[in-house]
Design a protein around this motif. Structure first.
Motif, mmCIF file in Angstrom:
data_model
loop_
_atom_site.group_PDB
_atom_site.id
_atom_site.type_symbol
_atom_site.label_atom_id
_atom_site.label_comp_id
_atom_site.label_asym_id
_atom_site.label_seq_id
_atom_site.Cartn_x
_atom_site.Cartn_y
_atom_site.Cartn_z
ATOM 1 N N ASN A 1 18.747 1.644 4.984
ATOM 2 C CA ASN A 1 19.544 0.250 5.308
ATOM 3 C C ASN A 1 18.628 -0.838 5.988
ATOM 4 O OD1 ASN A 1 22.444 0.777 4.688
ATOM 5 N ND2 ASN A 1 22.199 2.305 6.326
ATOM 6 N N TYR A 2 17.405 -0.506 6.065
ATOM 7 C CA TYR A 2 16.309 -1.508 6.434
ATOM 8 C C TYR A 2 16.571 -2.702 5.252
ATOM 9 C CZ TYR A 2 14.123 1.448 10.190
ATOM 10 O OH TYR A 2 13.906 2.077 11.088
ATOM 11 N N PRO A 3 15.876 -3.921 5.850
ATOM 12 C CA PRO A 3 15.739 -4.857 4.912
ATOM 13 C C PRO A 3 14.917 -4.393 3.642
ATOM 14 C CG PRO A 3 15.484 -5.682 6.951
ATOM 15 C CD PRO A 3 15.591 -4.177 7.131
ATOM 16 N N VAL A 4 15.251 -5.036 2.234
ATOM 17 C CA VAL A 4 14.578 -4.566 1.225
ATOM 18 C C VAL A 4 12.959 -4.639 1.204
ATOM 19 C CG1 VAL A 4 14.341 -4.797 -1.251
ATOM 20 C CG2 VAL A 4 16.709 -4.883 -0.193
ATOM 21 N N PHE A 5 12.459 -5.787 1.982
ATOM 22 C CA PHE A 5 11.113 -5.935 1.698
ATOM 23 C C PHE A 5 10.390 -5.797 3.242
ATOM 24 C CE2 PHE A 5 13.230 -8.792 -1.346
ATOM 25 C CZ PHE A 5 12.555 -8.633 -2.451
ATOM 26 N N MET A 6 11.209 -4.916 3.891
ATOM 27 C CA MET A 6 10.430 -4.369 5.224
ATOM 28 C C MET A 6 9.163 -3.916 5.056
ATOM 29 S SD MET A 6 11.562 -2.053 8.352
ATOM 30 C CE MET A 6 10.224 -1.045 7.693
ATOM 31 N N THR A 7 8.187 -4.321 6.178
ATOM 32 C CA THR A 7 6.972 -3.725 6.139
ATOM 33 C C THR A 7 6.809 -2.914 7.554
ATOM 34 O OG1 THR A 7 5.770 -4.956 4.793
ATOM 35 C CG2 THR A 7 4.411 -3.851 6.208
ATOM 36 N N PHE A 8 6.534 -1.680 7.514
ATOM 37 C CA PHE A 8 6.393 -0.984 8.834
ATOM 38 C C PHE A 8 5.345 -1.744 9.636
ATOM 39 C CE2 PHE A 8 8.753 1.837 6.454
ATOM 40 C CZ PHE A 8 9.642 2.607 7.342
ATOM 41 N N PHE A 9 5.475 -1.439 10.952
ATOM 42 C CA PHE A 9 4.440 -1.837 12.154
ATOM 43 C C PHE A 9 3.299 -0.728 12.007
ATOM 44 C CE2 PHE A 9 2.119 -2.433 16.121
ATOM 45 C CZ PHE A 9 2.432 -3.717 16.343
ATOM 46 N N SER A 10 3.860 0.477 11.542
ATOM 47 C CA SER A 10 2.921 1.707 11.729
ATOM 48 C C SER A 10 1.986 1.884 10.302
ATOM 49 C CB SER A 10 3.554 3.043 11.968
ATOM 50 O OG SER A 10 4.039 3.025 13.183
ATOM 51 N N THR A 11 0.764 2.423 10.549
ATOM 52 C CA THR A 11 0.236 2.999 9.198
ATOM 53 C C THR A 11 0.767 4.105 8.704
ATOM 54 O OG1 THR A 11 -1.539 4.053 10.424
ATOM 55 C CG2 THR A 11 -2.067 1.616 10.195
ATOM 56 N N SER A 12 0.567 4.449 7.439
ATOM 57 C CA SER A 12 1.173 5.325 6.631
ATOM 58 C C SER A 12 0.842 6.779 7.228
ATOM 59 C CB SER A 12 0.787 5.353 5.237
ATOM 60 O OG SER A 12 -0.705 5.723 5.125
ATOM 61 N N GLU A 13 -0.279 7.011 7.702
ATOM 62 C CA GLU A 13 -0.545 8.206 8.378
ATOM 63 C C GLU A 13 0.137 8.576 9.646
ATOM 64 O OE1 GLU A 13 -4.024 5.821 9.710
ATOM 65 O OE2 GLU A 13 -2.912 5.957 7.690
ATOM 66 N N ARG A 14 0.609 7.608 10.267
ATOM 67 C CA ARG A 14 1.403 7.805 11.415
ATOM 68 C C ARG A 14 2.803 7.958 11.163
ATOM 69 N NH1 ARG A 14 -0.646 3.702 16.078
ATOM 70 N NH2 ARG A 14 -0.001 5.457 17.362
ATOM 71 N N LEU A 15 3.088 8.005 10.051
ATOM 72 C CA LEU A 15 4.547 8.246 9.477
ATOM 73 C C LEU A 15 4.530 9.484 8.851
ATOM 74 C CD1 LEU A 15 5.633 4.718 8.314
ATOM 75 C CD2 LEU A 15 6.072 5.744 10.361
ATOM 76 N N GLU A 16 3.870 10.358 8.717
ATOM 77 C CA GLU A 16 3.533 11.500 8.052
ATOM 78 C C GLU A 16 4.496 12.571 8.910
ATOM 79 O OE1 GLU A 16 -0.571 10.699 5.966
ATOM 80 O OE2 GLU A 16 -0.552 12.124 7.554
#
Length: 323
Positions: free
Chosen positions: A47-62
């Motif tokens: 449900n986030y906006p379609v073009f949303m970019t995370f604040f975190s880098t990818s490795e911190r979302l693993e």
């Protein structure tokens, strides 16, 4: 489809990233488990906006020690949806989607959890429901009009419309900039005298410059007073003003489902922060645990995916040690 009265060691409510992490931890600990969600997989992220970019880098979302590979410095929503779906597939997690938890009652030695589809018995329950389901309301006249949104998806819908954005944090800034670039006439209403301190550092100059040049109109130290079908009334330091309006994007934040926590018997303090042991994540109800953003109460900026992933291990260590 679940069958009646299934028995599990651990029942996890919420199939977001932290709920999935709890499922992985339970699986690795050799526990039988089920993850239940009333929506789709990682429903909040969907449900986030379609073009949303995370604040975190990818490795911190693993989660689950599975690499999250992104070609961008900061991953976007679509990459995250793909990643968590692939993680779910890799571990073959036992996930029941579009199944709402109706009640959760503690018996002598276990919990009975009733959902919209089945009844379960579980020795332990983990609540990892996040906070994106219930928007913070402004409690002003006209807030129930159909032109008011609390969830924003795609900017094209608002092309060539007069859009009022309420708020000064990341979601507000994203809505303002994206709709402006699709041809909307954008006005922002901001309670304070500047943008929020947590606005993404690479976005802040963009919004500040658009306001400075007048491309986006911003009323600081102001609040929305009333919403009408074709206009809005804004209280400003110089008095009330009325401007033409087609849509109101009320990016006023969200809150956990406190009523659900109270129904479970979890004690909440005056700030709606739930009671739990930070070393084990167990609540005042023995065998009932919290994980993720839901732990922060009204302070929804305290916990994120990156700093609450550890909750899964804390919980599973406690469950394992208690046997």
């Amino acid at each position: 489809m679940a069958t009646e009265k299934q028995q599990f060691d651990v029942l996890i409510i919420g199939a977001g990233p932290i709920g999935l992490a709890c499922g992985i931890a339970a699986q690795k600990a050799g526990k039988s488990y089920v993850i239940i969600d009333k929506g789709t997989l990682v429903n909040s992220l969907y449900n986030y906006p379609v073009f949303m970019t995370f604040f975190s880098t990818s490795e911190r979302l693993e989660i689950g020690n599975v690499p999250f590979v992104s070609i961008n410095p900061k991953p976007n929503r679509n990459e995250a949806l793909e990643y968590y779906r692939r993680v779910t597939e890799k571990f073959q997690l036992n996930v029941h989607l579009f199944e709402e938890v109706v009640s959760c009652k503690k018996n002598a030695s276990s919990f009975q959890v009733a959902t919209s589809k089945a009844t379960y018995n579980a020795e332990k329950v983990i609540v990892a429901t996040g906070f994106y389901d219930i928007p913070n309301l402004m409690h002003i006249p006209g807030e129930d009009l159909p032109k008011v949104i609390h969830y924003y998806k795609d900017p094209h819908y608002y092309a060539f419309s007069k859009v009022l954005v309420v708020g000064a944090n990341n979601s507000s800034v994203d809505v303002a900039l994206e709709t402006y670039r699709k041809g909307a006439q954008v006005t922002m209403v901001i309670r304070g005298d500047e943008m929020g301190p947590n606005v993404k550092y690479w976005v802040r100059p963009d919004i500040e410059n658009r306001i400075k040049e007048g491309a986006i109109k911003a009323y600081f130290n102001s609040c929305l007073k009333e919403i009408k079908p074709n206009s809005v009334i804004i209280s400003t330091p110089n008095g009330d003003i009325e401007i033409a309006n087609d849509f109101v994007a009320a990016m006023t934040g969200y809150q956990p489902n406190f009523k659900f926590l109270e129904q479970l018997g979890v004690i909440l303090d005056e700030k709606q922060t739930p009671s739990y042991n930070p070393e084990t994540m167990e609540t005042n109800i023995a065998g009932l645990y919290l994980a993720g953003v839901v732990c922060g109460g009204m302070d929804t900026h305290k916990w994120f995916i990156e700093n609450s992933r550890v909750h899964a291990e804390l919980i599973m260590n406690d469950i394992t040690d208690s046997h």
